[in-house]
Write a protein that holds these residues in place. Structure first.
Motif, PDB file in Angstrom:
ATOM      1  N   ARG A   1      37.310  19.782 -62.946  1.00  0.00           N
ATOM      2  CA  ARG A   1      36.860  19.528 -64.311  1.00  0.00           C
ATOM      3  C   ARG A   1      35.371  19.812 -64.462  1.00  0.00           C
ATOM      4  NH1 ARG A   1      39.016  13.770 -62.727  1.00  0.00           N
ATOM      5  NH2 ARG A   1      37.191  12.884 -61.712  1.00  0.00           N
ATOM      6  N   ALA A   2      34.963  19.968 -65.712  1.00  0.00           N
ATOM      7  CA  ALA A   2      33.557  20.238 -66.000  1.00  0.00           C
ATOM      8  C   ALA A   2      32.705  19.117 -65.432  1.00  0.00           C
ATOM      9  CB  ALA A   2      33.361  20.354 -67.508  1.00  0.00           C
ATOM     10  N   GLY A   3      31.589  19.483 -64.851  1.00  0.00           N
ATOM     11  CA  GLY A   3      30.680  18.500 -64.261  1.00  0.00           C
ATOM     12  C   GLY A   3      30.889  18.305 -62.774  1.00  0.00           C
ATOM     13  N   ASP A   4      32.014  18.766 -62.264  1.00  0.00           N
ATOM     14  CA  ASP A   4      32.246  18.665 -60.820  1.00  0.00           C
ATOM     15  C   ASP A   4      31.190  19.453 -60.056  1.00  0.00           C
ATOM     16  OD1 ASP A   4      34.507  17.056 -60.524  1.00  0.00           O
ATOM     17  OD2 ASP A   4      35.916  18.730 -60.730  1.00  0.00           O
ATOM     18  N   ARG A   5      30.766  18.883 -58.926  1.00  0.00           N
ATOM     19  CA  ARG A   5      29.951  19.648 -57.968  1.00  0.00           C
ATOM     20  C   ARG A   5      30.805  19.799 -56.720  1.00  0.00           C
ATOM     21  NH1 ARG A   5      24.592  20.279 -58.638  1.00  0.00           N
ATOM     22  NH2 ARG A   5      24.065  19.912 -56.473  1.00  0.00           N
ATOM     23  N   LEU A   6      31.284  21.009 -56.514  1.00  0.00           N
ATOM     24  CA  LEU A   6      32.322  21.236 -55.508  1.00  0.00           C
ATOM     25  C   LEU A   6      31.794  22.020 -54.322  1.00  0.00           C
ATOM     26  CD1 LEU A   6      35.224  22.309 -57.909  1.00  0.00           C
ATOM     27  CD2 LEU A   6      34.758  20.027 -56.980  1.00  0.00           C
ATOM     28  N   SER A   7      32.194  21.607 -53.136  1.00  0.00           N
ATOM     29  CA  SER A   7      31.897  22.442 -51.976  1.00  0.00           C
ATOM     30  C   SER A   7      33.185  22.695 -51.196  1.00  0.00           C
ATOM     31  CB  SER A   7      30.784  21.847 -51.120  1.00  0.00           C
ATOM     32  OG  SER A   7      31.262  20.764 -50.411  1.00  0.00           O
ATOM     33  N   VAL A   8      33.185  23.830 -50.525  1.00  0.00           N
ATOM     34  CA  VAL A   8      34.386  24.322 -49.856  1.00  0.00           C
ATOM     35  C   VAL A   8      34.142  24.363 -48.352  1.00  0.00           C
ATOM     36  CG1 VAL A   8      36.078  26.193 -49.748  1.00  0.00           C
ATOM     37  CG2 VAL A   8      34.735  25.865 -51.839  1.00  0.00           C
ATOM     38  N   THR A   9      35.042  23.752 -47.606  1.00  0.00           N
ATOM     39  CA  THR A   9      35.011  23.876 -46.152  1.00  0.00           C
ATOM     40  C   THR A   9      36.158  24.785 -45.740  1.00  0.00           C
ATOM     41  OG1 THR A   9      34.131  21.648 -45.960  1.00  0.00           O
ATOM     42  CG2 THR A   9      35.012  22.635 -43.954  1.00  0.00           C
ATOM     43  N   THR A  10      35.802  25.874 -45.074  1.00  0.00           N
ATOM     44  CA  THR A  10      36.785  26.894 -44.738  1.00  0.00           C
ATOM     45  C   THR A  10      37.179  26.786 -43.271  1.00  0.00           C
ATOM     46  OG1 THR A  10      35.868  28.346 -46.423  1.00  0.00           O
ATOM     47  CG2 THR A  10      37.162  29.398 -44.690  1.00  0.00           C
ATOM     48  N   THR A  11      38.483  26.836 -43.015  1.00  0.00           N
ATOM     49  CA  THR A  11      39.006  26.735 -41.650  1.00  0.00           C
ATOM     50  C   THR A  11      40.045  27.831 -41.438  1.00  0.00           C
ATOM     51  OG1 THR A  11      38.802  24.322 -41.823  1.00  0.00           O
ATOM     52  CG2 THR A  11      40.118  25.159 -39.986  1.00  0.00           C
ATOM     53  N   ILE A  12      40.064  28.412 -40.253  1.00  0.00           N
ATOM     54  CA  ILE A  12      41.124  29.369 -39.919  1.00  0.00           C
ATOM     55  C   ILE A  12      42.321  28.575 -39.394  1.00  0.00           C
ATOM     56  CG2 ILE A  12      41.795  31.316 -38.455  1.00  0.00           C
ATOM     57  CD1 ILE A  12      38.901  32.222 -38.436  1.00  0.00           C
ATOM     58  N   ASP A  13      43.444  28.645 -40.124  1.00  0.00           N
ATOM     59  CA  ASP A  13      44.645  27.894 -39.742  1.00  0.00           C
ATOM     60  C   ASP A  13      45.512  28.651 -38.740  1.00  0.00           C
ATOM     61  OD1 ASP A  13      44.407  25.466 -40.959  1.00  0.00           O
ATOM     62  OD2 ASP A  13      45.692  25.932 -42.670  1.00  0.00           O
ATOM     63  N   GLU A  14      45.577  29.962 -38.901  1.00  0.00           N
ATOM     64  CA  GLU A  14      46.481  30.741 -38.042  1.00  0.00           C
ATOM     65  C   GLU A  14      46.014  32.190 -38.007  1.00  0.00           C
ATOM     66  OE1 GLU A  14      50.600  30.440 -39.250  1.00  0.00           O
ATOM     67  OE2 GLU A  14      51.295  31.633 -37.567  1.00  0.00           O
ATOM     68  N   VAL A  15      46.155  32.825 -36.852  1.00  0.00           N
ATOM     69  CA  VAL A  15      45.959  34.279 -36.778  1.00  0.00           C
ATOM     70  C   VAL A  15      47.124  34.861 -35.995  1.00  0.00           C
ATOM     71  CG1 VAL A  15      43.423  34.238 -36.906  1.00  0.00           C
ATOM     72  CG2 VAL A  15      44.522  34.202 -34.683  1.00  0.00           C
ATOM     73  N   LYS A  16      47.625  35.982 -36.471  1.00  0.00           N
ATOM     74  CA  LYS A  16      48.647  36.668 -35.679  1.00  0.00           C
ATOM     75  C   LYS A  16      48.609  38.153 -35.967  1.00  0.00           C
ATOM     76  CE  LYS A  16      52.243  35.183 -38.875  1.00  0.00           C
ATOM     77  NZ  LYS A  16      53.289  34.207 -39.102  1.00  0.00           N
ATOM     78  N   THR A  17      49.178  38.911 -35.073  1.00  0.00           N
ATOM     79  CA  THR A  17      49.229  40.357 -35.233  1.00  0.00           C
ATOM     80  C   THR A  17      50.691  40.772 -35.169  1.00  0.00           C
ATOM     81  OG1 THR A  17      47.059  40.563 -34.192  1.00  0.00           O
ATOM     82  CG2 THR A  17      48.381  42.559 -34.344  1.00  0.00           C
TER      83      THR A  17
END
Lengths: 150, 144
Positions: free
Chosen positions: A98-114
């Motif tokens: 919502r308007a007024g939120d101050r948001l931060s994002v924490t990024t994590t690698i959940d899975e990698v495959k080939t």
């Protein structure tokens, strides 16, 4: 070459807070052609029980996508960005943005495959507000396609 | 913060009102600005063709945003959508003319998730030019 499994679980530092503005939400709602008044009229949003206008469900991707760039651009992981396509996207909300939120994002690698030369990476973006409360988690699956001739 | 629809009033198979969403090049330019995704495959035909695409394509996230309008309009309060996911199966090709492309979206209640949560799973179908453009497209909706 298969991606290094040791990247699974790697987390990147939280992003600097992004302040969600009413006019930015309006701009986004207009861009998707959605006239729902909960996105533009504070009174309409309050009538639904929200303290201010809320953002459409996919709005938050503009933050989580930028944060996921930390993974795509990580030289140690070594993805070829020119071959990256967005395969899946999912959001799990605790509450709307919502308007007024101050948001931060924490990024994590959940899975990698080939698979068949394609590198597939599952990236999780946990979005929290200034009080540290969870708002939404974005699950993004990207595929870096195998070069031709592989 | 919940829908105007009562959990008791829906059954698996309940259909939501379908919608058609037109998309032109101008819409893609506007969406690029609003979302911050300026990838030239969404506005530059020369570039799109150079990377093997038929033509300029819509942002997958634009298609995802349009599709869920079927659910948010039905629910009344967009915040009733507590989970939403898709797979991008085919691009929406947007020709450089006044008509552009059309994204057709239908949805139905696939499952009731229990009296304790009063949530339902809604499955969406999105097509453009007769091809399915989103796969595994599902939303979980909080009803009253």
């Amino acid at each position: 070459m298969a991606l290094d499994q040791s990247f699974v679980g790697r987390a990147y530092p939280p992003t600097a807070p992004y302040e969600v503005g009413r006019e930015k939400i309006r701009e986004f709602a207009e861009a998707i052609g959605d006239p729902n008044p909960a996105y533009t009229e504070p009174d309409a949003a309050r009538a639904l029980g929200h303290p201010d206008v809320i953002a459409p469900p996919t709005f938050v991707f503009s933050l989580t996508y930028r944060a996921a760039g930390q993974v795509v651009d990580d030289p140690q992981l070594g993805l070829d960005y020119s071959r990256v396509v967005h395969r899946d996207q999912r959001f799990v909300y605790s509450r709307p943005v919502r308007a007024g939120d101050r948001l931060s994002v924490t990024t994590t690698i959940d899975e990698v495959k080939t698979l068949a030369g394609n590198d597939i990476v599952d990236i999780r973006g946990d979005v929290h507000d200034a009080a540290g409360e969870h708002v939404v988690t974005a699950h993004t699956k990207i595929v870096s396609r195998a070069p031709e001739g592989n | 913060m919940a829908a105007v629809i009562s959990y008791d009033e829906v059954e698996p198979g309940t259909e939501l009102p379908s919608r058609s969403f037109p998309v032109t090049r101008a819409d893609l330019v506007r969406y690029a600005g609003a979302s911050g995704d300026f990838n030239p495959i969404h506005w530059n035909e020369r570039f799109a063709k150079s990377v093997g695409l038929e033509d300029v394509i819509a942002h997958g996230m634009f298609t995802m945003a349009e599709a869920v309008r079927v659910v948010t309009d039905w629910a009344g309060d967009p915040a009733a959508v507590v989970e939403y996911g898709v797979r991008f199966t085919k691009p929406v090709v947007v020709p450089d003319d006044d008509k552009g492309a059309v994204i057709e979206v239908s949805a139905k209640v696939a499952a009731k998730l229990g009296e304790d949560t009063r949530r339902v799973r809604v499955d969406l179908t999105a097509t453009s030019a007769g091809e399915k453009v989103l796969g595994m497209s599902r939303a979980v909706v909080q009803l009253t």
